[in-house]
Design an enzyme around this catalytic site. Sequence first.
Site, mmCIF file in Angstrom:
data_model
loop_
_atom_site.group_PDB
_atom_site.id
_atom_site.type_symbol
_atom_site.label_atom_id
_atom_site.label_comp_id
_atom_site.label_asym_id
_atom_site.label_seq_id
_atom_site.Cartn_x
_atom_site.Cartn_y
_atom_site.Cartn_z
ATOM 1 N N GLY A 76 0.782 -1.229 0.000
ATOM 2 C CA GLY A 76 0.000 0.000 0.000
ATOM 3 C C GLY A 76 0.813 1.277 0.000
ATOM 4 N N GLU A 77 2.070 1.217 -0.455
ATOM 5 C CA GLU A 77 2.901 2.427 -0.442
ATOM 6 C C GLU A 77 2.321 3.514 -1.339
ATOM 7 O OE1 GLU A 77 7.471 3.984 -1.190
ATOM 8 O OE2 GLU A 77 7.108 1.827 -1.018
ATOM 9 N N ARG A 90 1.942 -5.806 -10.639
ATOM 10 C CA ARG A 90 1.661 -4.445 -11.089
ATOM 11 C C ARG A 90 1.958 -4.319 -12.578
ATOM 12 N NH1 ARG A 90 0.880 -1.008 -7.087
ATOM 13 N NH2 ARG A 90 1.033 0.709 -8.543
#
Length: 189
Positions: free
Chosen positions: A73-74, A111
Site C-alpha cells: 500500500g505504499e 503491477r
Amino acid sequence: VREGGMDQIHQIPRGQIYPSEGNRRVGVFDKTKLEQLAESIRAVGVQQPAVVREHGEATVMGKVVSAYEIVAGERRWRAAKLAGLEALPCVVRDLDDLTVLKIQTIENLQREDIHPLDEADGYARLLEHAGYDVEHLAGEIGRSISYVYQRLKLRDLIPKARELLVEGTISAGHGILMSRLQPPQQAEA
C-alpha cells in the site's frame, strides 16, 4: 489485529508509517497516476486499507509511539499524503521478514508498471530467500519459465546498460539480448 477471523482496520497517523526499504528499488511512482489517486482519495477516501506491520518506534510530537512498516500500500500512503490525510486506514499484521518479502514481491510483480529491473530483483529475492525455484515462481506469478529466466538475466547487465534501461533508452528486450554478452561486449554495444 484479528478478531473472529476478520482484519480490524486502524486509522494510523501518517507520521508513524514508513515505506519498506526492500520494496521497489528501481521503478518510481508515476506522478500523474499518484496525483489521480490523491484526487480520488480527496473525493471518496481510501477504499482499501494498507497492510502494515509494527516495526520499530517513531517520535511524534515528542512522544515515542509504535512505528509501522508498509507491507502493501505504499502508493496509497503517498497519495494520502498528497491528499492531505493525517491518517491512513491500515490492517496491522504480525509478519516475519520472509512473509513480508513474499507479499511485497508478489504484489509488485502483479503491477502493470513494474520496472523490468525491479521485476528481476524481486524474482532473485524470492529465489534466494524464500526457497522458490524458477518453476514454482513462474507458476505462482502466472508467467512462463522462460520469461522468469529472461528477467533474471537482466541482473547480468553492466552498470551502464542498467542505467540505459532505467532511463528507457533501451527496452527490456534489448537488455535481455545485451545481458547475454560478456561485460566487455556489453560495454561495446
